[in-house]
Write an enzyme that holds these catalytic residues in place. Structure first.
Site, PDB file in Angstrom:
ATOM      1  CB  SER A 128      -0.893  -0.005   1.247  1.00 30.60           C
ATOM      2  OG  SER A 128      -1.539   1.226   1.452  1.00 30.60           O
ATOM      3  CE1 TYR A 130      -5.486  -1.669   4.137  1.00 30.59           C
ATOM      4  CE2 TYR A 130      -4.139   0.298   3.914  1.00 30.59           C
ATOM      5  CZ  TYR A 130      -4.779  -0.785   3.348  1.00 30.59           C
ATOM      6  OH  TYR A 130      -4.694  -0.998   1.992  1.00 30.59           O
TER       7      TYR A 130
END
Length: 252
Positions: free
Chosen positions: A144, A157
């Site tokens: 990410s 996350y």
């Protein structure tokens, strides 16, 4: 370079979380290159199955709860038993929880870490134990932008995706001797279910869009080329790398 250098005909890939979004796009791209696909997730994937069969590919669905680790070895065995082997693993399944740091719950921490990091590691272990005795393979993790940055309101996350980046390098170090290449794709801001809340927030959406040199949000189709490259013989000397597909976000 051979014109068939990116051909995946006869190869088999497991793609976790392939029902929608990035996983869908990657699975479709691998199938377009000739790969057999096992879509692993908590719900059937009829749209993906139809898309793959329409292009002449082979698809099987495997039901699994990626928040648990009890069926990960079974998933690898399912691929071997139905398609004769396993060549590629795409660890795409992921969830996100948004909450201010000062209020962040244990549940929102554990839920994300279990799916995004713990199951990724133990599924990779199961796949690598097969691949090492069968001429190697490819493991592709989905990282990410938050593998590089902190973000806001997404503590678990960010921790998980930073962990994915680290594990990608560790696995590359340990598995290279078995001809297993381990790399990661770090998508930029891609229009998916996970980013729907951001896209609907006019302020955050405008802030994000203004920073992307490409001038648009990405689409799942934008990940196809990177996935095929990392799954194919074209990347046999690439390992431990995190490939950003971000429209230039990190360069800004």
């Amino acid at each position: 370079m051979s014109k068939n250098f990116f051909d995946l005909t006869g190869k088999t890939a497991i793609v976790t979380g392939a029902r929608t979004g990035i996983g869908y796009g990657i699975a479709e791209g691998l199938a377009e290159a000739g790969c057999n696909i096992i879509g692993a997730g908590h719900a059937p994937m009829p749209e993906l199955e139809k898309s793959i069969k329409d292009i002449g590919g082979k698809f099987l669905y495997y039901e699994i709860d990626m928040s648990k680790q009890d069926k990960l070895n079974d998933l690898v065995n399912f691929a071997v038993n139905n398609f004769g082997g396993l060549n590629i693993l795409v660890n795409n399944a992921g969830i996100i929880r948004r909450e201010d740091l000062l209020n962040f719950s244990v549940e929102n921490w554990d839920d994300v870490i279990n799916v995004n990091l713990k199951s990724l590691f133990f599924l990779s272990k199961a796949a690598a134990n097969y691949m090492k005795d069968h001429d190697g393979g490819k493991i592709i993790n989905i990282a990410s932008m938050l593998s590089f940055q902190g973000g806001i309101r997404v503590a678990s996350y960010t921790a998980s995706k930073s962990g994915v980046a680290g594990l990608t390098k560790l696995m590359a170090n340990e598995l290279s001797k078995y001809k297993i290449q381990v790399n990661a794709i770090a998508p930029g801001y891609i229009a998916t279910n996970n980013t729907d809340a951001l896209m609907k927030d006019p302020i955050r959406s405008a802030e994000i869009l203004n920073r992307i040199p490409a001038g648009r949000w990405g689409n799942p189709e934008d990940l196809k080329g990177a996935a095929v490259f990392l799954a194919s013989g074209a990347s046999d000397y690439v390992t431990g790398h995190i490939l950003a597909v971000d429209g230039g976000w990190l360069a800004r």
